[in-house]
Design a protein around this motif. Structure first.
Motif, PDB file in Angstrom:
ATOM      1  N   ILE A   1       0.748  -1.140   0.035  1.00  0.00           N
ATOM      2  CA  ILE A   1       0.094   0.138  -0.114  1.00  0.00           C
ATOM      3  C   ILE A   1       0.943   1.293  -0.011  1.00  0.00           C
ATOM      4  CG2 ILE A   1      -1.593   1.293   1.238  1.00  0.00           C
ATOM      5  CD1 ILE A   1      -2.696  -1.485   2.397  1.00  0.00           C
ATOM      6  N   ALA A   2       1.978   1.056   0.695  1.00  0.00           N
ATOM      7  CA  ALA A   2       2.986   2.402   0.818  1.00  0.00           C
ATOM      8  C   ALA A   2       3.451   2.551  -0.778  1.00  0.00           C
ATOM      9  CB  ALA A   2       4.099   2.074   1.907  1.00  0.00           C
ATOM     10  N   ASP A   3       3.814   1.473  -1.561  1.00  0.00           N
ATOM     11  CA  ASP A   3       4.413   1.486  -2.657  1.00  0.00           C
ATOM     12  C   ASP A   3       3.331   2.292  -3.546  1.00  0.00           C
ATOM     13  OD1 ASP A   3       6.660   0.221  -1.877  1.00  0.00           O
ATOM     14  OD2 ASP A   3       5.994  -1.765  -2.635  1.00  0.00           O
ATOM     15  N   LEU A   4       2.134   1.826  -3.398  1.00  0.00           N
ATOM     16  CA  LEU A   4       1.135   2.544  -4.577  1.00  0.00           C
ATOM     17  C   LEU A   4       1.010   3.877  -4.158  1.00  0.00           C
ATOM     18  CD1 LEU A   4      -1.532  -0.445  -3.966  1.00  0.00           C
ATOM     19  CD2 LEU A   4      -0.403   0.312  -6.250  1.00  0.00           C
TER      20      LEU A   4
ATOM     21  N   ARG B   1     -10.054  -2.202 -10.154  1.00  0.00           N
ATOM     22  CA  ARG B   1      -8.990  -2.947 -10.196  1.00  0.00           C
ATOM     23  C   ARG B   1      -8.504  -3.121  -8.660  1.00  0.00           C
ATOM     24  NH1 ARG B   1      -6.043  -1.422 -15.029  1.00  0.00           N
ATOM     25  NH2 ARG B   1      -7.938  -0.784 -16.327  1.00  0.00           N
ATOM     26  N   LEU B   2      -8.673  -4.403  -8.088  1.00  0.00           N
ATOM     27  CA  LEU B   2      -8.470  -4.756  -6.799  1.00  0.00           C
ATOM     28  C   LEU B   2      -6.918  -5.415  -6.624  1.00  0.00           C
ATOM     29  CD1 LEU B   2      -8.891  -5.317  -3.881  1.00  0.00           C
ATOM     30  CD2 LEU B   2     -10.285  -7.411  -4.575  1.00  0.00           C
ATOM     31  N   VAL B   3      -6.224  -4.849  -5.728  1.00  0.00           N
ATOM     32  CA  VAL B   3      -4.865  -5.353  -5.693  1.00  0.00           C
ATOM     33  C   VAL B   3      -4.347  -6.395  -4.530  1.00  0.00           C
ATOM     34  CG1 VAL B   3      -2.396  -4.479  -5.480  1.00  0.00           C
ATOM     35  CG2 VAL B   3      -4.312  -2.703  -6.315  1.00  0.00           C
ATOM     36  N   ARG B   4      -4.255  -7.514  -5.184  1.00  0.00           N
ATOM     37  CA  ARG B   4      -4.265  -8.641  -4.412  1.00  0.00           C
ATOM     38  C   ARG B   4      -3.462  -8.748  -3.130  1.00  0.00           C
ATOM     39  NH1 ARG B   4      -4.114 -13.236  -8.232  1.00  0.00           N
ATOM     40  NH2 ARG B   4      -4.214 -14.462  -6.504  1.00  0.00           N
ATOM     41  N   ASP B   5      -2.192  -8.029  -3.518  1.00  0.00           N
ATOM     42  CA  ASP B   5      -1.138  -8.195  -2.456  1.00  0.00           C
ATOM     43  C   ASP B   5      -1.116  -6.761  -1.553  1.00  0.00           C
ATOM     44  OD1 ASP B   5      -0.195  -6.543  -4.701  1.00  0.00           O
ATOM     45  OD2 ASP B   5       1.919  -7.439  -4.576  1.00  0.00           O
TER      46      ASP B   5
ATOM     47  N   ILE C   1      -8.414  -8.552 -11.073  1.00  0.00           N
ATOM     48  CA  ILE C   1      -7.398  -8.448  -9.758  1.00  0.00           C
ATOM     49  C   ILE C   1      -5.989  -8.357 -10.524  1.00  0.00           C
ATOM     50  CG2 ILE C   1      -6.711 -10.129  -8.122  1.00  0.00           C
ATOM     51  CD1 ILE C   1      -9.827  -9.418  -7.940  1.00  0.00           C
ATOM     52  N   VAL C   2      -5.410  -7.541  -9.697  1.00  0.00           N
ATOM     53  CA  VAL C   2      -4.076  -7.053 -10.060  1.00  0.00           C
ATOM     54  C   VAL C   2      -3.045  -6.980  -8.978  1.00  0.00           C
ATOM     55  CG1 VAL C   2      -4.704  -5.507 -12.049  1.00  0.00           C
ATOM     56  CG2 VAL C   2      -4.320  -4.610  -9.860  1.00  0.00           C
ATOM     57  N   THR C   3      -1.738  -6.947  -9.280  1.00  0.00           N
ATOM     58  CA  THR C   3      -0.698  -6.631  -8.184  1.00  0.00           C
ATOM     59  C   THR C   3      -0.259  -5.478  -8.046  1.00  0.00           C
ATOM     60  OG1 THR C   3       1.234  -7.215  -9.535  1.00  0.00           O
ATOM     61  CG2 THR C   3       0.286  -9.165  -8.400  1.00  0.00           C
ATOM     62  N   ALA C   4       0.272  -4.906  -7.079  1.00  0.00           N
ATOM     63  CA  ALA C   4       0.922  -3.571  -6.959  1.00  0.00           C
ATOM     64  C   ALA C   4       1.802  -3.342  -7.841  1.00  0.00           C
ATOM     65  CB  ALA C   4       1.712  -3.396  -5.443  1.00  0.00           C
ATOM     66  N   GLY C   5       2.751  -4.427  -8.264  1.00  0.00           N
ATOM     67  CA  GLY C   5       3.705  -4.264  -9.331  1.00  0.00           C
ATOM     68  C   GLY C   5       3.202  -3.814 -10.737  1.00  0.00           C
ATOM     69  N   GLU C   6       1.851  -4.545 -10.885  1.00  0.00           N
ATOM     70  CA  GLU C   6       1.414  -4.248 -12.021  1.00  0.00           C
ATOM     71  C   GLU C   6       0.860  -2.859 -12.368  1.00  0.00           C
ATOM     72  OE1 GLU C   6      -0.038  -8.773 -13.228  1.00  0.00           O
ATOM     73  OE2 GLU C   6      -1.370  -7.538 -11.906  1.00  0.00           O
ATOM     74  N   VAL C   7       0.390  -2.412 -10.964  1.00  0.00           N
ATOM     75  CA  VAL C   7      -0.134  -1.023 -11.227  1.00  0.00           C
ATOM     76  C   VAL C   7       0.924   0.257 -11.417  1.00  0.00           C
ATOM     77  CG1 VAL C   7      -1.549   0.792  -9.914  1.00  0.00           C
ATOM     78  CG2 VAL C   7      -2.196  -1.759  -9.720  1.00  0.00           C
TER      79      VAL C   7
ATOM     80  N   PHE D   1       1.757   2.816 -14.526  1.00  0.00           N
ATOM     81  CA  PHE D   1       2.293   4.317 -14.717  1.00  0.00           C
ATOM     82  C   PHE D   1       3.435   4.435 -15.151  1.00  0.00           C
ATOM     83  CE2 PHE D   1      -0.183   5.547 -10.310  1.00  0.00           C
ATOM     84  CZ  PHE D   1      -1.144   5.748 -11.272  1.00  0.00           C
ATOM     85  N   ALA D   2       4.515   3.657 -15.279  1.00  0.00           N
ATOM     86  CA  ALA D   2       5.782   3.925 -16.001  1.00  0.00           C
ATOM     87  C   ALA D   2       5.707   3.718 -17.481  1.00  0.00           C
ATOM     88  CB  ALA D   2       6.841   2.754 -15.376  1.00  0.00           C
ATOM     89  N   ALA D   3       4.665   2.925 -17.918  1.00  0.00           N
ATOM     90  CA  ALA D   3       4.659   2.697 -19.124  1.00  0.00           C
ATOM     91  C   ALA D   3       3.852   4.042 -20.046  1.00  0.00           C
ATOM     92  CB  ALA D   3       3.604   1.564 -19.512  1.00  0.00           C
ATOM     93  N   LYS D   4       3.116   5.041 -19.181  1.00  0.00           N
ATOM     94  CA  LYS D   4       2.559   6.050 -19.639  1.00  0.00           C
ATOM     95  C   LYS D   4       3.400   7.191 -19.720  1.00  0.00           C
ATOM     96  CE  LYS D   4      -1.963   4.483 -18.103  1.00  0.00           C
ATOM     97  NZ  LYS D   4      -3.124   4.641 -17.314  1.00  0.00           N
TER      98      LYS D   4
END
Length: 189
Positions: free
Chosen positions: A36-39, A137-141, A176-182, A186-189
């Motif tokens: 969550i802190a990473d997000l 998008r629900l962040v599973r981790d 269902i996604v991971t924090a890393g995917e989210v 952002f980096a891809a945009k």
């Protein structure tokens, strides 16, 4: 025309859950608050909207009463100046609040949901987000829950409950996604 950024919805990352663990309740995803802190950091860096949701207990023995230490937000998820804080009194962050109106006013179509607990307030908010037409998008981790005893006395592990909740929501109410995917999106945009 630019596409609006997704909004991060951080649900009930409050110290009451620390009290539950201290009392012996077993949870899953011990690194959820770190994710969550990473997000939060990624959304802040990108200037994307963040909505902090707090649960305010209504029962006299609730750990979430504003007068109790459990109401306080965990340090890792504390809001920064200018970030929206919405207080709810039921499981869904959309009931009895202006969350939907704020999202629509901001032309926000995608919501990224994290927090606690997976099978209660996170699940209810995610279901409603999907039903209201948001791309959820629900962040599973970046969510967790606690073990429970079912109505027939069966013990269900936190891992089982978490996995079943994700299965129930997947595809119909949310992706269902991971924090890393989210963060990578952002980096891809």
């Amino acid at each position: 025309m630019t596409t609006p950024l997704p909004a991060l919805i951080v649900i009930d990352v409050q110290r009451a859950f620390d009290e539950w663990e201290t009392a012996g309740k077993r949870r899953n995803n011990p690194d959820a608050v770190a994710r969550i802190a990473d997000l939060l950091q990624a959304f802040r860096t990108r200037g994307a909207p963040i909505f902090h949701i707090r649960h305010e207990g209504t029962k006299p023995n609730s750990s979430f009463l504003p007068s109790r230490p459990g109401y306080a937000v965990k340090d890792e998820a504390r809001e920064q100046p200018g970030e929206t804080v919405i207080v709810k009194r039921v499981n869904s962050a959309f009931i009895g609040t202006d969350l939907e109106e704020r999202l629509r006013a901001g032309n926000i179509g995608t919501v990224v949901i994290c927090g606690a607990t997976t099978n209660h307030c996170v699940e209810t908010t995610t279901r409603m987000a999907g039903n209201l037409g948001f791309d959820a998008r629900l962040v599973r981790d970046a969510t967790w829950t606690f073990e429970r005893i079912g109505p027939d006395g069966d013990k269900h592990s936190a891992e089982e409950i978490h996995a079943m909740t994700l299965s129930n929501l997947n595809g119909e109410f949310a992706r269902i996604v991971t924090a890393g995917e989210v963060i990578a999106s952002f980096a891809a945009k």
